[in-house]
Design a protein around this motif. Structure first.
Motif, PDB file in Angstrom:
ATOM      1  N   GLY A 102       0.861  -1.197   0.000  1.00  8.90           N
ATOM      2  CA  GLY A 102       0.000   0.000   0.000  1.00  8.90           C
ATOM      3  C   GLY A 102       0.887   1.234   0.000  1.00  8.90           C
ATOM      4  O   GLY A 102       2.009   1.215   0.539  1.00  8.90           O
ATOM      5  N   SER A 103       0.405   2.330  -0.593  1.00  9.65           N
ATOM      6  CA  SER A 103       1.265   3.514  -0.650  1.00  9.65           C
ATOM      7  C   SER A 103       1.479   4.114   0.748  1.00  9.65           C
ATOM      8  O   SER A 103       2.504   4.737   1.016  1.00  9.65           O
ATOM      9  N   LYS A 104       0.533   3.897   1.651  1.00  7.71           N
ATOM     10  CA  LYS A 104       0.690   4.402   3.022  1.00  7.71           C
ATOM     11  C   LYS A 104       1.987   3.885   3.644  1.00  7.71           C
ATOM     12  O   LYS A 104       2.693   4.614   4.341  1.00  7.71           O
ATOM     13  N   ILE A 107       4.899   5.889   2.333  1.00  9.31           N
ATOM     14  CA  ILE A 107       4.865   7.257   2.872  1.00  9.31           C
ATOM     15  C   ILE A 107       5.296   7.239   4.342  1.00  9.31           C
ATOM     16  O   ILE A 107       6.017   8.124   4.804  1.00  9.31           O
ATOM     17  N   TYR A 128      -3.046  14.718   4.031  1.00  7.41           N
ATOM     18  CA  TYR A 128      -3.147  13.322   4.478  1.00  7.41           C
ATOM     19  C   TYR A 128      -2.302  13.176   5.754  1.00  7.41           C
ATOM     20  O   TYR A 128      -1.100  13.477   5.743  1.00  7.41           O
ATOM     21  N   ASN A 174       0.657  16.222  -2.945  1.00  6.89           N
ATOM     22  CA  ASN A 174      -0.370  15.203  -3.216  1.00  6.89           C
ATOM     23  C   ASN A 174      -1.453  15.776  -4.131  1.00  6.89           C
ATOM     24  O   ASN A 174      -2.278  16.550  -3.685  1.00  6.89           O
ATOM     25  N   ASN A 178      -6.142  14.943  -1.542  1.00  4.95           N
ATOM     26  CA  ASN A 178      -7.004  14.618  -0.418  1.00  4.95           C
ATOM     27  C   ASN A 178      -6.599  15.581   0.696  1.00  4.95           C
ATOM     28  O   ASN A 178      -5.421  15.633   1.018  1.00  4.95           O
ATOM     29  N   ASP A 206       2.571  12.175  -3.818  1.00  4.35           N
ATOM     30  CA  ASP A 206       1.596  11.127  -3.529  1.00  4.35           C
ATOM     31  C   ASP A 206       0.495  11.214  -4.587  1.00  4.35           C
ATOM     32  O   ASP A 206      -0.312  12.150  -4.585  1.00  4.35           O
ATOM     33  N   ALA A 208      -1.900   8.893  -5.224  1.00  4.75           N
ATOM     34  CA  ALA A 208      -2.842   7.794  -4.960  1.00  4.75           C
ATOM     35  C   ALA A 208      -4.168   7.941  -5.719  1.00  4.75           C
ATOM     36  O   ALA A 208      -4.834   6.952  -6.012  1.00  4.75           O
ATOM     37  N   TYR A 209      -4.543   9.192  -6.049  1.00 10.75           N
ATOM     38  CA  TYR A 209      -5.843   9.419  -6.719  1.00 10.75           C
ATOM     39  C   TYR A 209      -5.704   9.751  -8.198  1.00 10.75           C
ATOM     40  O   TYR A 209      -6.644  10.264  -8.800  1.00 10.75           O
ATOM     41  N   SER A 237      -0.891   3.719  -5.927  1.00 13.03           N
ATOM     42  CA  SER A 237      -1.607   2.706  -5.199  1.00 13.03           C
ATOM     43  C   SER A 237      -2.600   2.037  -6.127  1.00 13.03           C
ATOM     44  O   SER A 237      -3.148   2.687  -7.017  1.00 13.03           O
ATOM     45  N   SER A 239      -5.145   0.790  -4.714  1.00 12.70           N
ATOM     46  CA  SER A 239      -6.313   0.848  -3.820  1.00 12.70           C
ATOM     47  C   SER A 239      -7.531   1.500  -4.446  1.00 12.70           C
ATOM     48  O   SER A 239      -8.625   0.943  -4.440  1.00 12.70           O
ATOM     49  N   LYS A 240      -7.342   2.729  -4.947  1.00  8.35           N
ATOM     50  CA  LYS A 240      -8.492   3.486  -5.437  1.00  8.35           C
ATOM     51  C   LYS A 240      -8.709   3.208  -6.920  1.00  8.35           C
ATOM     52  O   LYS A 240      -9.831   3.160  -7.399  1.00  8.35           O
ATOM     53  N   ARG A 248      -3.873  -4.241  -0.058  1.00  6.40           N
ATOM     54  CA  ARG A 248      -2.593  -3.641   0.331  1.00  6.40           C
ATOM     55  C   ARG A 248      -1.521  -3.821  -0.742  1.00  6.40           C
ATOM     56  O   ARG A 248      -0.590  -4.630  -0.585  1.00  6.40           O
ATOM     57  N   TYR A 325     -13.755  12.940  -3.359  1.00  6.52           N
ATOM     58  CA  TYR A 325     -14.063  13.776  -2.190  1.00  6.52           C
ATOM     59  C   TYR A 325     -14.717  15.086  -2.600  1.00  6.52           C
ATOM     60  O   TYR A 325     -14.383  15.668  -3.640  1.00  6.52           O
TER      61      TYR A 325
END
Ligand SMILES: Cc1ncc(COP(=O)(O)O)c(C=O)c1O
Length: 388
Positions: A102-104, A107, A128, A174, A178, A206, A208-209, A237, A239-240, A248, A325
């Motif tokens: 996961g990118s988290k 980071i 974030y 980012n 977010n 980042d 991620a989106y 990621s 994830s999204k 993950r 969001y």
């Protein structure tokens, strides 16, 4: 025995959503039907071909052993090919791609590789929360730059004092963002490259989106601008992009020495990413062109329903070009927390108070479009009944 936590943990800011969580529980106990727009966790399923590949890969005994630290070459090659297809950025899968849990995870670990005590890390506010926490864990000093509406939620880098910039090791950015849902274009990324060169700062973008974008808009890669790969890395990621938050799987790409620093931390704290999941990730990146139109269409419709409804009610919100969001200004006379509490108590709607992402988020709430359209319409119906 008295159990005492390390100062490292104690300095972590209190969990700002605790109050909302308590209220949520209270409302549930009272039998309130809650519409939870608080969490950015896609409600849609992972596409079938990815699941099928995992099933097959899980049966293969070769995948039951420790994976390689940096990720399977097949996965890293799929990342490089996807990057070239999607962003026209060439990457060497051997040295410029690193798998992440996961990118988290990436980071959270990157400051351990580059930040010494006394060093500053530049962090967006609102932002974030992991950027701040990972900096504190590494003993670094966060320096927050504000993302303001009047600057399209982009930082004004010239506001960062020279003395701080000179002692800065890392810069987190980012986009798509977010929580503000803002996007960044080439001139901004070019400004970041120039700033990073001037002060010798490692840039961590980042992204991620990057694959949750609407109306045909395609967010840029930071590595796609001149000099991007010489100063930084990008976190991604699955994830999204593919509705895979629970799996993950993510990756970092870019400057090989920066990645090798991150990799060195990782070899000492984790043992890589389950190979069957890497095979499924390889399938995802090879099989699909992103953004995935079926997913995007659903978010677009949700966005239009919700933005339209909120505007009718008189709330100020921009129609986002990317991310799921909505960053909504709270009406005059309310703080973020007060307005979030009002929505929860009077309409059973869970939204995140903007100040939970940093004090510059005060005056906003964030709603995630991760519930279906019918529920969003119900949310609007309920909102119309409240007076504020
Ligand atoms: C801005 C941002 N970056 C990174 C992440 C981490 O995503 P993951 O660890 O699932 O890749 C999130 C998750 O919500 C996020 O909002």
């Amino acid at each position: 025995m008295q159990i005492e936590q390390a100062k490292r943990i104690e300095q972590i800011p209190p969990y700002l959503f605790a109050e909302i969580d308590k209220k949520k529980q209270e409302m549930r106990q009272k039998g309130m039907d809650l519409i939870d727009l608080g969490i950015g966790d896609p409600d849609l399923p992972t596409p079938k071909p990815i699941i099928e590949r995992l099933k097959k890969a899980a049966e293969d005994p070769r995948n039951h052993r420790y994976p390689s630290y940096e990720g399977m070459i097949e996965f890293r090659t799929a990342v490089a090919k996807w990057y070239e297809r999607r962003f026209r950025v060439k990457l060497d899968p051997k040295t410029e791609v690193l798998s992440l849990i996961g990118s988290k995870e990436g980071i959270a670990h990157i400051p351990l590789a580059f930040v010494n005590p006394e060093d500053y890390v530049l962090i967006p506010n609102p932002g974030y929360p992991v950027f701040r926490v990972s900096t504190l864990f590494a003993g670094g000093t966060p320096y927050f730059f504000s993302l303001r509406k009047e600057n399209a939620f982009l930082p004004n880098l010239s506001e960062i004092p020279k003395g701080v910039a000179e002692k800065t090791k890392l810069l987190f950015i980012n986009y798509p963002n977010n929580p503000t849902s803002a996007v960044a274009e080439r001139p901004f990324f070019e400004e970041v490259v120039a700033f990073a060169r001037q002060y010798q700062i490692v840039v961590c973008h980042d992204a991620a989106y990057s694959e949750i974008a609407f109306d045909g808009y395609q967010p840029l890669s930071f590595l796609g601008v001149n000099g991007g790969k010489e100063v930084g890395i990008e976190f991604h990621s699955l994830s999204k992009t593919f509705n895979m938050t629970g799996w993950r799987i993510g990756f970092a790409v870019g400057h090989s020495e920066i990645l090798s620093g991150l990799g060195r931390v990782k070899t000492n704290v984790d043992s890589g990413l389950f190979q069957a999941i890497q095979e499924a990730g390889t399938e995802a990146l090879n099989h699909f062109n992103t953004p995935l139109p079926e997913i995007i269409k659903i978010y677009e419709r949700r966005r239009d329903v919700m933005v339209g409804g909120l505007k009718e009610i008189g709330l100020e919100v921009e129609k986002p070009k990317a991310t799921f969001y909505l960053w909504i200004q709270v009406p005059k006379g309310y703080s973020s927390a007060q307005f979030a509490t009002l929505l929860l108590e009077q309409a059973g709607i869970v939204a995140t108070p903007g100040n939970g992402f940093g004090e510059a988020g005060e005056g906003y709430i964030r709603m995630a479009l991760t519930v279906d359209e019918t529920r969003l319409k119900e949310a609007i119906k309920r909102l119309k009944r409240i007076r504020f």
